[in-house]
Design a protein around this motif. Sequence first.
Motif, PDB file in Angstrom:
ATOM      1  N   MET A   1     -54.983 118.356   5.892  1.00  0.00           N
ATOM      2  CA  MET A   1     -55.949 118.141   4.821  1.00  0.00           C
ATOM      3  C   MET A   1     -56.148 116.661   4.494  1.00  0.00           C
ATOM      4  O   MET A   1     -56.998 116.324   3.674  1.00  0.00           O
ATOM      5  N   ASP A   2     -55.393 115.764   5.106  1.00  0.00           N
ATOM      6  CA  ASP A   2     -55.535 114.339   4.822  1.00  0.00           C
ATOM      7  C   ASP A   2     -56.800 113.751   5.430  1.00  0.00           C
ATOM      8  O   ASP A   2     -57.354 112.790   4.895  1.00  0.00           O
ATOM      9  N   THR A   3     -57.270 114.291   6.544  1.00  0.00           N
ATOM     10  CA  THR A   3     -58.437 113.727   7.223  1.00  0.00           C
ATOM     11  C   THR A   3     -59.638 114.654   7.098  1.00  0.00           C
ATOM     12  O   THR A   3     -59.494 115.863   6.865  1.00  0.00           O
ATOM     13  N   GLU A   4     -60.810 114.091   7.288  1.00  0.00           N
ATOM     14  CA  GLU A   4     -62.047 114.875   7.210  1.00  0.00           C
ATOM     15  C   GLU A   4     -62.128 115.895   8.331  1.00  0.00           C
ATOM     16  O   GLU A   4     -62.548 117.036   8.125  1.00  0.00           O
ATOM     17  N   GLU A   5     -61.707 115.511   9.538  1.00  0.00           N
ATOM     18  CA  GLU A   5     -61.738 116.439  10.673  1.00  0.00           C
ATOM     19  C   GLU A   5     -60.778 117.606  10.446  1.00  0.00           C
ATOM     20  O   GLU A   5     -61.078 118.749  10.790  1.00  0.00           O
ATOM     21  N   GLY A   6     -59.626 117.286   9.864  1.00  0.00           N
ATOM     22  CA  GLY A   6     -58.640 118.334   9.575  1.00  0.00           C
ATOM     23  C   GLY A   6     -59.160 119.323   8.548  1.00  0.00           C
ATOM     24  O   GLY A   6     -58.974 120.535   8.678  1.00  0.00           O
ATOM     25  N   ARG A   7     -59.864 118.802   7.528  1.00  0.00           N
ATOM     26  CA  ARG A   7     -60.436 119.689   6.519  1.00  0.00           C
ATOM     27  C   ARG A   7     -61.506 120.585   7.122  1.00  0.00           C
ATOM     28  O   ARG A   7     -61.590 121.769   6.813  1.00  0.00           O
ATOM     29  N   ALA A   8     -62.321 120.033   8.026  1.00  0.00           N
ATOM     30  CA  ALA A   8     -63.356 120.833   8.690  1.00  0.00           C
ATOM     31  C   ALA A   8     -62.725 121.909   9.574  1.00  0.00           C
ATOM     32  O   ALA A   8     -63.198 123.055   9.615  1.00  0.00           O
TER      33      ALA A   8
ATOM     34  N   ARG B   1     -59.758 123.294   9.184  1.00  0.00           N
ATOM     35  CA  ARG B   1     -59.170 124.305   8.286  1.00  0.00           C
ATOM     36  C   ARG B   1     -60.254 125.200   7.702  1.00  0.00           C
ATOM     37  O   ARG B   1     -60.065 126.408   7.579  1.00  0.00           O
ATOM     38  N   GLN B   2     -61.398 124.628   7.365  1.00  0.00           N
ATOM     39  CA  GLN B   2     -62.528 125.407   6.845  1.00  0.00           C
ATOM     40  C   GLN B   2     -63.021 126.386   7.904  1.00  0.00           C
ATOM     41  O   GLN B   2     -63.304 127.548   7.605  1.00  0.00           O
TER      42      GLN B   2
ATOM     43  N   SER C   1     -60.648 129.361   8.171  1.00  0.00           N
ATOM     44  CA  SER C   1     -60.679 130.321   7.067  1.00  0.00           C
ATOM     45  C   SER C   1     -61.963 131.140   7.049  1.00  0.00           C
ATOM     46  O   SER C   1     -61.987 132.236   6.515  1.00  0.00           O
TER      47      SER C   1
END
Length: 161
Positions: free
Chosen positions: A31-38, A40-41, A44
């Motif tokens: 969740m620290d990086t933008e790519e990681g958040r994408a 993870r999204q 889900s």
Amino acid sequence: MPDLRKFRAKSPSKTRFPQKAPKRNYFATLMDTEEGRALRQSWSTKKRINGGRPRGVPDGYRKEQIEPIRAKEKRKAERLVNIMAEKYDIEDEYAKKALVTAVEVMNMVGETRERLAAARLVLDFTKQKPASKNEVALTKAEDFLASLVTDEKDGSETKEG
């Protein structure tokens, strides 16, 4: 007058294992990086394929294993119901189908509760329930006392007579 005491310095907090670095959770670092958040999204919102046993397959079996057993039990149940239909004069087709299903469930491997319910259904359909004894119950206290008095009078008359 101000307090002139000198307070002792506090010792630093001790960790349990100072040589062991604290663990970071993979998803927390993701969740620290933008790519990681994408990523993870996308995980889900991704459509999941429901794994595991299909509905109606008993525990310990696979669908491919239970299908031939079910077919064999269905043939056996149909044979038994034909015999029962002749013996108990069952002519209704829907009743025969229901009875075939109940006998099949009763003989199949599965939950005990389902098998007992099917067995109860078959027994209710084929066997008569025993006649219940109808005992005359005295509902009022006066009736009870009156019956005691009459019993006592009858007993005393027989002793005298």
